[in-house]
Design a protein around this motif. Structure first.
Motif, PDB file in Angstrom:
ATOM      1  N   UNK A  23       4.332 -12.253 -10.498  1.00 48.15           N
ATOM      2  CA  UNK A  23       5.155 -12.220  -9.287  1.00 48.15           C
ATOM      3  C   UNK A  23       4.400 -11.543  -8.137  1.00 48.15           C
ATOM      4  N   UNK A  24       3.689 -10.468  -8.451  1.00 47.22           N
ATOM      5  CA  UNK A  24       2.910  -9.767  -7.430  1.00 47.22           C
ATOM      6  C   UNK A  24       1.864 -10.698  -6.812  1.00 47.22           C
ATOM      7  N   UNK A  25       1.160 -11.432  -7.682  1.00 49.41           N
ATOM      8  CA  UNK A  25       0.143 -12.359  -7.180  1.00 49.41           C
ATOM      9  C   UNK A  25       0.784 -13.477  -6.366  1.00 49.41           C
ATOM     10  N   UNK A  26       1.926 -13.978  -6.813  1.00 52.02           N
ATOM     11  CA  UNK A  26       2.621 -15.053  -6.106  1.00 52.02           C
ATOM     12  C   UNK A  26       3.047 -14.600  -4.706  1.00 52.02           C
ATOM     13  N   UNK A  27       3.605 -13.400  -4.623  1.00 50.55           N
ATOM     14  CA  UNK A  27       4.059 -12.891  -3.336  1.00 50.55           C
ATOM     15  C   UNK A  27       2.899 -12.709  -2.363  1.00 50.55           C
ATOM     16  N   UNK A  28       1.765 -12.222  -2.868  1.00 47.61           N
ATOM     17  CA  UNK A  28       0.622 -11.953  -1.990  1.00 47.61           C
ATOM     18  C   UNK A  28      -0.104 -13.238  -1.622  1.00 47.61           C
ATOM     19  N   UNK A  30       0.786 -16.743  -2.360  1.00 44.65           N
ATOM     20  CA  UNK A  30       1.538 -17.926  -1.922  1.00 44.65           C
ATOM     21  C   UNK A  30       2.400 -17.634  -0.690  1.00 44.65           C
ATOM     22  N   UNK A  31       3.092 -16.499  -0.714  1.00 45.68           N
ATOM     23  CA  UNK A  31       4.028 -16.210   0.368  1.00 45.68           C
ATOM     24  C   UNK A  31       3.453 -15.267   1.434  1.00 45.68           C
ATOM     25  N   UNK A  32       2.196 -14.864   1.258  1.00 44.26           N
ATOM     26  CA  UNK A  32       1.493 -14.050   2.248  1.00 44.26           C
ATOM     27  C   UNK A  32       2.251 -12.774   2.590  1.00 44.26           C
ATOM     28  N   UNK A  33       2.922 -12.210   1.602  1.00 40.36           N
ATOM     29  CA  UNK A  33       3.630 -10.961   1.820  1.00 40.36           C
ATOM     30  C   UNK A  33       2.621  -9.819   1.784  1.00 40.36           C
ATOM     31  N   UNK A  34       2.756  -8.863   2.691  1.00 39.37           N
ATOM     32  CA  UNK A  34       1.813  -7.749   2.740  1.00 39.37           C
ATOM     33  C   UNK A  34       1.788  -7.038   1.389  1.00 39.37           C
ATOM     34  N   UNK A  35       0.594  -6.621   0.970  1.00 40.08           N
ATOM     35  CA  UNK A  35       0.425  -6.034  -0.361  1.00 40.08           C
ATOM     36  C   UNK A  35       1.301  -4.801  -0.558  1.00 40.08           C
ATOM     37  N   UNK A  36       1.474  -4.004   0.496  1.00 38.49           N
ATOM     38  CA  UNK A  36       2.313  -2.805   0.373  1.00 38.49           C
ATOM     39  C   UNK A  36       3.762  -3.186   0.055  1.00 38.49           C
ATOM     40  N   UNK A  37       4.300  -4.127   0.799  1.00 42.06           N
ATOM     41  CA  UNK A  37       5.682  -4.564   0.589  1.00 42.06           C
ATOM     42  C   UNK A  37       5.821  -5.227  -0.781  1.00 42.06           C
ATOM     43  N   UNK A  38       4.837  -6.053  -1.144  1.00 43.05           N
ATOM     44  CA  UNK A  38       4.888  -6.739  -2.433  1.00 43.05           C
ATOM     45  C   UNK A  38       4.892  -5.741  -3.588  1.00 43.05           C
TER      46      UNK A  38
END
Length: 458
Positions: A23-28, A30-38
């Motif tokens: 999920x962490x990898x997917x958020x960072x 695929x969804x370009x979510x900032x690593x801190x928020x992810x």
């Protein structure tokens, strides 16, 4: 959270861990979510999935976050302030120029690399590279040959120091997570960084310079001239770079004498040396010395305050990411995932140092960020390290280096450093893969090979 007993067995806990990382990898990615928020989001979800009571989720997150930042923020903040003062006064140019005169222009790549190793102690990779590139381009124009001959040993030196040696956030975070002594981690990292750089960056840079004939870019950093008004003397630069290392060496040496009974622990001079040699105190003393020595005759007190204050802004994101990585690690420990992974690794017989390298390497390849790879891998492997018997202080420092090596190798298109180097040296993607990526991979594997070899004999 104290007194929490894991709700699930080893299998479900490892499944939750795998899902959390996916999920962490997917958020960072695929969804370009900032690593801190992810990392914060995944930490919350992992805590809930593993059965940590709702009332205990936030305390668990804060314990992990605060425990990591207590060390990381302090060391990184002091380190970047020192680096910024040296950078803005022209310390890098003074050091590089002196070493080039000492080694001679024919050995300019070696001189530039050694200067970058020294300057890379307090300054981050990207900042150090930007500061040194005008010097690299100037030397390349004057001496001739491919710019890679000069740029790769320089960039590699900053990369090695950034990965192996505190006060950089990667090794600091890993040391905090697994409980390694910070001063000893610095010494071990420094000892391994030098041969790793020579084999992976300097020698490879000489080879790549002959293999890839790249001209000095015309559109970057103008003509490569470096000018600073009233730059510091070489002795001043060297003194400020060596001061924290000497103080830390003093602490380590004194601690050894105390342990062997050669000196009394309660002696005043022993207490003073041990205090000054603690990494945060050593960096604080160095920063105060730099503010006085570099500021005197150059800047007003207000300007010095602006310089050191301005150095903190660019590193805030890195500090927060490392803190969030510590938060994730805290959840893994509290939930029992860490112990489940430790037990599984023990059953497979895989050495902890090798497992640490492989986990960090897989995370690095998957999502690109060395900081995320390092903090996540440190959190995952920490329980296995704590559960292992017979690990000495040096072994713990070597595990830190192994994690850093895994988080360094295989830099490619999902890594910001890949694009930074390629852009500044005017290389296309294919050439960057053949040069920068290969060099970073060599750093990772050569550094791990040295660390693993040392772990077998100590």
């Amino acid at each position: 959270m104290e007194n929490f007993e894991p709700v699930y067995g080893t299998g479900p806990l490892l499944g939750i861990a795998a899902g959390a990382i996916a999920l962490l990898l997917l958020l960072i990615i695929r969804f370009r979510l900032h690593a801190f928020v992810a990392l914060v989001l995944v930490s919350v979800l992992t805590a809930l999935a593993t059965g940590i009571p709702v009332s205990g989720v936030v305390p668990t997150l804060l314990d992990g976050f605060g425990g990591t930042l207590a060390n990381v923020a302090l060391l990184v903040g002091l380190g970047v302030m020192i680096g910024r003062l040296l950078e803005i006064t022209g310390g890098a140019a003074v050091l590089a120029g002196a070493l080039i005169r000492l080694f001679g222009e024919k050995r300019a790549p070696l001189a530039l690399g050694v200067a970058s190793l020294l300057f890379g102690f307090p300054i981050f990779f990207d900042v150090g590279l930007i500061v040194m590139l005008p010097i690299v381009f100037s030397v390349a124009r004057r001496v001739g040959g491919s710019v890679l001959t000069y740029a790769l040993p320089t960039a590699g030196a900053f990369a090695v120091m950034h990965a192996f040696v505190p006060p950089h956030p990667g090794p600091v975070t890993a040391a905090v997570e697994i409980g390694a002594d910070m001063g000893l981690t610095l010494l071990v990292g420094l000892v391994l960084a030098i041969p790793t750089w020579y084999l992976s960056s300097y020698l490879f840079g000489l080879w790549a310079g002959k293999r890839f004939e790249l001209p000095v870019p015309d559109d970057i950093l103008a003509d490569g001239t470096v000018k600073h008004e009233n730059p510091p003397h070489l002795a001043t630069v060297l003194g400020l770079l060596l001061l924290p290392m000497l103080l830390i060496f003093g602490n380590t040496g004194t601690s050894t004498l105390v342990a062997t009974g050669a000196v009394a622990e309660d002696a005043l001079w022993v207490q003073v040396l041990m205090l000054l040699g603690q990494t945060p105190i050593a960096l604080l003393v160095t920063l105060l010395a730099a503010m006085i020595v570099l500021g005197s005759g150059r800047f007003s007190r207000t300007r010095v305050e602006e310089i050191v204050g301005g150095a903190l802004g660019p590193v805030c994101a890195i500090i927060l990411i490392t803190g969030a990585g510590g938060m994730f690690g805290g959840v893994l420990r509290t939930s029992g995932i860490g112990e489940a992974l430790a037990g599984t690794l023990e059953e497979t017989g895989l050495p902890v140092i090798l497992a640490a390298f492989v986990i960090a390497l897989a995370l690095r390849v998957a999502q690109g960020s060395a900081t995320v790879a390092l903090t996540t891998a440190a959190g995952l492997i920490a329980p296995a390290v704590h559960a292992s018997t017979g690990l000495s202080s040096i072994d713990l420092a070597l595990v830190v280096v192994a994690i850093a090596c895994g988080a360094t190798a295989f830099s490619h298109v999902n890594d910001s450093g890949f694009w930074l180097v390629g852009r500044f040296l005017n290389m296309d993607v294919k050439t960057t893969l053949k040069t920068w990526t290969v060099m970073e991979t060599l750093i990772g594997f050569v550094g791990f090979g040295l660390a693993f070899g040392v772990s077998l004999v100590v």
